[in-house]
Scaffold this motif. Structure first.
Motif, PDB file in Angstrom:
ATOM      1  N   LEU A  35     -75.289  -3.434 -44.411  1.00  0.00           N
ATOM      2  CA  LEU A  35     -74.755  -4.697 -44.788  1.00  0.00           C
ATOM      3  C   LEU A  35     -73.280  -4.652 -44.448  1.00  0.00           C
ATOM      4  O   LEU A  35     -72.911  -5.684 -43.961  1.00  0.00           O
ATOM      5  N   LYS A  36     -72.646  -3.518 -44.991  1.00  0.00           N
ATOM      6  CA  LYS A  36     -71.441  -3.511 -44.839  1.00  0.00           C
ATOM      7  C   LYS A  36     -70.675  -3.436 -43.376  1.00  0.00           C
ATOM      8  O   LYS A  36     -69.571  -3.679 -42.899  1.00  0.00           O
ATOM      9  N   THR A  37     -71.557  -2.931 -42.381  1.00  0.00           N
ATOM     10  CA  THR A  37     -71.192  -2.718 -41.139  1.00  0.00           C
ATOM     11  C   THR A  37     -71.751  -3.974 -40.060  1.00  0.00           C
ATOM     12  O   THR A  37     -71.332  -4.017 -39.009  1.00  0.00           O
ATOM     13  N   ARG A  38     -72.806  -4.595 -40.563  1.00  0.00           N
ATOM     14  CA  ARG A  38     -73.609  -5.529 -39.573  1.00  0.00           C
ATOM     15  C   ARG A  38     -73.632  -6.951 -40.045  1.00  0.00           C
ATOM     16  O   ARG A  38     -73.989  -7.797 -39.339  1.00  0.00           O
ATOM     17  N   ALA A  39     -73.449  -7.049 -41.414  1.00  0.00           N
ATOM     18  CA  ALA A  39     -73.900  -8.622 -41.709  1.00  0.00           C
ATOM     19  C   ALA A  39     -72.447  -9.403 -41.773  1.00  0.00           C
ATOM     20  O   ALA A  39     -71.337  -8.773 -42.162  1.00  0.00           O
ATOM     21  N   PRO A  40     -72.567 -10.405 -40.942  1.00  0.00           N
ATOM     22  CA  PRO A  40     -71.204 -11.225 -40.725  1.00  0.00           C
ATOM     23  C   PRO A  40     -70.595 -11.869 -41.978  1.00  0.00           C
ATOM     24  O   PRO A  40     -70.631 -13.023 -42.292  1.00  0.00           O
ATOM     25  N   PHE A  41     -69.858 -10.853 -42.762  1.00  0.00           N
ATOM     26  CA  PHE A  41     -69.077 -11.361 -43.942  1.00  0.00           C
ATOM     27  C   PHE A  41     -67.512 -10.944 -43.627  1.00  0.00           C
ATOM     28  O   PHE A  41     -67.484  -9.944 -43.072  1.00  0.00           O
ATOM     29  N   TRP A  42     -66.492 -11.775 -44.225  1.00  0.00           N
ATOM     30  CA  TRP A  42     -65.273 -11.203 -44.121  1.00  0.00           C
ATOM     31  C   TRP A  42     -64.612 -11.855 -45.360  1.00  0.00           C
ATOM     32  O   TRP A  42     -64.481 -12.791 -45.753  1.00  0.00           O
ATOM     33  N   LYS A  43     -63.752 -10.506 -45.766  1.00  0.00           N
ATOM     34  CA  LYS A  43     -63.045 -10.816 -47.267  1.00  0.00           C
ATOM     35  C   LYS A  43     -61.429 -11.046 -46.890  1.00  0.00           C
ATOM     36  O   LYS A  43     -60.911 -10.414 -46.047  1.00  0.00           O
ATOM     37  N   HIS A  92     -68.362 -16.280 -44.401  1.00  0.00           N
ATOM     38  CA  HIS A  92     -69.693 -15.777 -43.658  1.00  0.00           C
ATOM     39  C   HIS A  92     -70.013 -16.685 -42.415  1.00  0.00           C
ATOM     40  O   HIS A  92     -69.403 -17.666 -42.282  1.00  0.00           O
ATOM     41  N   PHE A 101     -64.361 -17.053 -36.616  1.00  0.00           N
ATOM     42  CA  PHE A 101     -64.332 -16.573 -37.924  1.00  0.00           C
ATOM     43  C   PHE A 101     -63.259 -15.897 -38.304  1.00  0.00           C
ATOM     44  O   PHE A 101     -62.395 -15.298 -37.508  1.00  0.00           O
ATOM     45  N   ALA A 102     -62.895 -15.975 -39.612  1.00  0.00           N
ATOM     46  CA  ALA A 102     -61.841 -15.197 -40.342  1.00  0.00           C
ATOM     47  C   ALA A 102     -60.534 -15.346 -39.764  1.00  0.00           C
ATOM     48  O   ALA A 102     -60.092 -16.574 -39.473  1.00  0.00           O
ATOM     49  N   PRO A 132     -64.315  -7.415 -36.942  1.00  0.00           N
ATOM     50  CA  PRO A 132     -65.379  -6.607 -37.481  1.00  0.00           C
ATOM     51  C   PRO A 132     -65.404  -6.816 -38.893  1.00  0.00           C
ATOM     52  O   PRO A 132     -64.599  -7.093 -39.703  1.00  0.00           O
ATOM     53  N   VAL A 133     -66.744  -6.821 -39.448  1.00  0.00           N
ATOM     54  CA  VAL A 133     -67.359  -7.478 -40.505  1.00  0.00           C
ATOM     55  C   VAL A 133     -66.829  -6.712 -41.738  1.00  0.00           C
ATOM     56  O   VAL A 133     -66.639  -5.290 -41.988  1.00  0.00           O
ATOM     57  N   THR A 134     -66.594  -7.270 -42.782  1.00  0.00           N
ATOM     58  CA  THR A 134     -66.183  -6.453 -44.320  1.00  0.00           C
ATOM     59  C   THR A 134     -66.578  -7.031 -45.336  1.00  0.00           C
ATOM     60  O   THR A 134     -65.912  -7.300 -46.549  1.00  0.00           O
ATOM     61  N   GLY A 135     -67.891  -7.443 -45.356  1.00  0.00           N
ATOM     62  CA  GLY A 135     -68.779  -7.779 -46.786  1.00  0.00           C
ATOM     63  C   GLY A 135     -68.981  -6.491 -47.612  1.00  0.00           C
ATOM     64  O   GLY A 135     -68.642  -5.534 -47.386  1.00  0.00           O
ATOM     65  N   GLY A 136     -69.848  -6.886 -48.395  1.00  0.00           N
ATOM     66  CA  GLY A 136     -70.234  -5.908 -49.331  1.00  0.00           C
ATOM     67  C   GLY A 136     -69.536  -5.687 -50.856  1.00  0.00           C
ATOM     68  O   GLY A 136     -68.282  -6.283 -50.507  1.00  0.00           O
ATOM     69  N   VAL A 178     -59.075  -8.464 -44.872  1.00  0.00           N
ATOM     70  CA  VAL A 178     -59.515  -6.904 -45.179  1.00  0.00           C
ATOM     71  C   VAL A 178     -59.766  -6.387 -43.848  1.00  0.00           C
ATOM     72  O   VAL A 178     -60.445  -7.230 -43.170  1.00  0.00           O
ATOM     73  N   ASP A 179     -59.127  -5.366 -43.582  1.00  0.00           N
ATOM     74  CA  ASP A 179     -59.659  -4.457 -42.276  1.00  0.00           C
ATOM     75  C   ASP A 179     -60.928  -3.915 -42.414  1.00  0.00           C
ATOM     76  O   ASP A 179     -61.221  -3.242 -43.694  1.00  0.00           O
ATOM     77  N   ALA A 180     -61.740  -3.670 -41.552  1.00  0.00           N
ATOM     78  CA  ALA A 180     -62.946  -3.165 -41.626  1.00  0.00           C
ATOM     79  C   ALA A 180     -62.475  -1.612 -41.667  1.00  0.00           C
ATOM     80  O   ALA A 180     -61.569  -1.095 -41.215  1.00  0.00           O
ATOM     81  N   PHE A 238     -65.545 -12.928 -33.734  1.00  0.00           N
ATOM     82  CA  PHE A 238     -65.072 -12.619 -35.047  1.00  0.00           C
ATOM     83  C   PHE A 238     -64.459 -11.148 -35.476  1.00  0.00           C
ATOM     84  O   PHE A 238     -64.786 -10.426 -34.321  1.00  0.00           O
ATOM     85  N   MET A 241     -77.063  -1.203 -48.045  1.00  0.00           N
ATOM     86  CA  MET A 241     -75.501  -1.434 -48.301  1.00  0.00           C
ATOM     87  C   MET A 241     -74.865  -1.009 -47.108  1.00  0.00           C
ATOM     88  O   MET A 241     -73.837  -1.664 -46.671  1.00  0.00           O
TER      89      MET A 241
END
Lengths: 81, 163
Positions: B129-137, B65, A6-7, A77-81, B148-150, A75, B126
């Protein structure tokens, strides 16, 4: 097993997923096998401290065993929210 | 009558491209529920300036995601919140795909009898979610696109809930 990226890892390797037949006992051994697949793989996996891993859609460590695993994802580290 | 088991409370998770209606989501969480005294609702929006872009305006952002794991991890985070606080419902909506500045990205809502639990649970949702859910911007700026870096501050925010 199915290996997912991913990413930026997906972009650097140039694949979203691939089937890998590797007799890897754990994630670290799988990473070694993946590094050997192409220069892009080797570069992408040069520093695994920048990466996270999930085994069968559960967060895992690089020492996680792969016996019976069907899907391994790598992947950043995640960056959602 | 005893409080409902955490496993039985309504937990609704959506990962979608479409926008969401905050008012409708709160209605859905509380409709016919006279036991709910408080709903804390966080909404995250796309900003046009970020640290990663070094002041260059963000023209758009694409959220990627991990289908399957995303829903499972959000469900696990919601269940963990329900284990820690006396919640009566949890709603999480996270958008994916291409978003523009000022677009809504995420909604995290927690319903409870009282505000204390609702506020804390929404913040917990939140932070996890921000640290564990697999999303990337990935941001688009005039200088090009960049992932975007964590942020370490997000890890610190999540760490305060550890026990």
């Amino acid at each position: 097993m199915k290996v997912l990226y991913f990413a930026w890892l997906r972009e650097r390797i140039g694949l979203a997923e691939e089937d890998v037949e590797a007799e890897a006992p754990d994630v670290s051994a799988l990473v070694e096998a993946l590094r050997a697949r192409s220069p892009a793989h080797a570069a992408a996996f040069a520093d695994v401290s920048a990466l996270r891993v999930a085994v069968d859609q559960e967060a895992a460590g690089f020492d996680a065993p792969l016996k019976g695993a069907r899907e391994v994802a790598f992947f950043p580290p995640v960056t959602g929210g | 009558m005893s409080a409902p088991e955490p496993a039985q409370i309504p937990i609704l998770i959506s990962v979608q491209e479409a926008d969401f209606d905050v008012s409708a989501e709160i209605d859905a969480l509380t409709r016919g529920r006279a036991d709910v005294g408080a709903v804390a609702c966080f909404v995250g929006l796309v900003r046009d300036v970020t640290k990663a872009a070094e002041g260059a305006p963000v023209m758009a952002m694409t959220l990627e995601h991990y289908p399957g794991m995303t829903e499972k991890s959000l469900e696990a985070i919601a269940r963990e919140a329900a284990r820690r606080w006396p919640l009566l419902g949890v709603r999480i909506v996270h958008r994916v795909g291409r978003l523009a500045p000022a677009d809504r990205i995420v909604l995290a809502a927690a319903a409870s009898a009282h505000r204390g639990a609702a506020f804390e649970a929404a913040e917990f949702l939140m932070d996890y979610l921000k640290t564990r859910a697999p999303f990337w911007k990935k941001e688009e700026t005039p200088d090009g696109a960049r992932w975007v870096d964590a942020r370490e501050s997000d890890e610190h925010a999540a760490a305060r809930w550890e026990r």
